[in-house]
Design a protein around this motif. Structure first.
Motif, PDB file in Angstrom:
ATOM      1  N   HIS A 188      20.104  39.849  56.442  1.00 57.49           N
ATOM      2  CA  HIS A 188      18.946  38.998  56.730  1.00 57.49           C
ATOM      3  C   HIS A 188      17.731  39.451  55.918  1.00 57.49           C
ATOM      4  O   HIS A 188      17.009  38.614  55.343  1.00 57.49           O
ATOM      5  CB  HIS A 188      18.638  39.017  58.234  1.00 57.49           C
ATOM      6  CG  HIS A 188      17.463  38.201  58.611  1.00 57.49           C
ATOM      7  ND1 HIS A 188      17.480  36.821  58.621  1.00 57.49           N
ATOM      8  CD2 HIS A 188      16.214  38.566  58.989  1.00 57.49           C
ATOM      9  CE1 HIS A 188      16.293  36.373  58.988  1.00 57.49           C
ATOM     10  NE2 HIS A 188      15.507  37.412  59.214  1.00 57.49           N
ATOM     11  N   ILE A 189      17.485  40.731  55.867  1.00 55.91           N
ATOM     12  CA  ILE A 189      16.352  41.268  55.115  1.00 55.91           C
ATOM     13  C   ILE A 189      16.492  40.937  53.634  1.00 55.91           C
ATOM     14  O   ILE A 189      15.530  40.527  52.985  1.00 55.91           O
ATOM     15  CB  ILE A 189      16.218  42.789  55.340  1.00 55.91           C
ATOM     16  CG1 ILE A 189      15.712  43.055  56.760  1.00 55.91           C
ATOM     17  CG2 ILE A 189      15.288  43.416  54.302  1.00 55.91           C
ATOM     18  CD1 ILE A 189      15.785  44.496  57.192  1.00 55.91           C
ATOM     19  N   THR A 190      17.682  41.086  53.097  1.00 57.73           N
ATOM     20  CA  THR A 190      17.914  40.776  51.688  1.00 57.73           C
ATOM     21  C   THR A 190      17.575  39.321  51.383  1.00 57.73           C
ATOM     22  O   THR A 190      16.915  39.022  50.384  1.00 57.73           O
ATOM     23  CB  THR A 190      19.380  41.077  51.300  1.00 57.73           C
ATOM     24  OG1 THR A 190      19.632  42.469  51.523  1.00 57.73           O
ATOM     25  CG2 THR A 190      19.656  40.736  49.857  1.00 57.73           C
ATOM     26  N   VAL A 191      17.995  38.419  52.245  1.00 58.39           N
ATOM     27  CA  VAL A 191      17.705  36.991  52.060  1.00 58.39           C
ATOM     28  C   VAL A 191      16.199  36.749  52.104  1.00 58.39           C
ATOM     29  O   VAL A 191      15.639  36.030  51.260  1.00 58.39           O
ATOM     30  CB  VAL A 191      18.440  36.141  53.120  1.00 58.39           C
ATOM     31  CG1 VAL A 191      17.948  34.701  53.126  1.00 58.39           C
ATOM     32  CG2 VAL A 191      19.938  36.207  52.906  1.00 58.39           C
ATOM     33  N   GLU A 192      15.520  37.344  53.068  1.00 57.07           N
ATOM     34  CA  GLU A 192      14.079  37.143  53.206  1.00 57.07           C
ATOM     35  C   GLU A 192      13.312  37.763  52.041  1.00 57.07           C
ATOM     36  O   GLU A 192      12.319  37.199  51.575  1.00 57.07           O
ATOM     37  CB  GLU A 192      13.583  37.700  54.541  1.00 57.07           C
ATOM     38  CG  GLU A 192      14.131  36.971  55.755  1.00 57.07           C
ATOM     39  CD  GLU A 192      13.794  35.484  55.762  1.00 57.07           C
ATOM     40  OE1 GLU A 192      12.632  35.109  55.511  1.00 57.07           O
ATOM     41  OE2 GLU A 192      14.710  34.676  56.025  1.00 57.07           O
ATOM     42  N   VAL A 193      13.743  38.920  51.569  1.00 54.49           N
ATOM     43  CA  VAL A 193      13.091  39.554  50.419  1.00 54.49           C
ATOM     44  C   VAL A 193      13.243  38.679  49.181  1.00 54.49           C
ATOM     45  O   VAL A 193      12.303  38.518  48.398  1.00 54.49           O
ATOM     46  CB  VAL A 193      13.642  40.979  50.170  1.00 54.49           C
ATOM     47  CG1 VAL A 193      13.174  41.534  48.834  1.00 54.49           C
ATOM     48  CG2 VAL A 193      13.223  41.919  51.295  1.00 54.49           C
TER      49      VAL A 193
END
Length: 108
Positions: A18-23
């Protein structure tokens, strides 16, 4: 958690995705606005002038580089470091706003 002792590890992996997608989303926005920050340079005659535009330009540069570091830290899960750098970005943005509200005199 009682049923699956590995649940915290599984959740951590989901969070990383999820963090990777948001970053990646943030980076796209960052890349879109960075072109406007670079254009400020065209309006600065002498880069060593001590006026509000030059000061703002350098602060934007600091913000720009800090965001680049943030993307790396976010992917690595360095949450506290990210929070500290976000505070620095906010302080720099506040200084830019302060300078731009002031008069055109030099900043010395």
């Amino acid at each position: 958690m009682r049923n699956d002792p590995d649940e915290p590890y599984k959740q951590r992996e989901k969070d990383k995705i999820h963090i990777t997608v948001e970053v990646e989303k943030l980076e796209r926005v960052f890349n879109e606005i960075s072109q406007y920050i670079r254009k400020i340079r065209e309006h600065i005659e002498i880069v060593l002038d001590q006026n509000k535009l030059t000061a703002s330009y350098f602060l934007f540069g600091k913000i720009f580089q800090t965001w680049q570091a943030l993307f790396i830290l976010m992917r690595g899960g360095f949450n506290y470091e990210v929070m500290e750098l976000l505070r620095s970005i906010k302080e720099s943005a506040n200084l830019i706003a302060y300078f731009m509200r002031g008069n055109d005199e030099t900043l010395i």
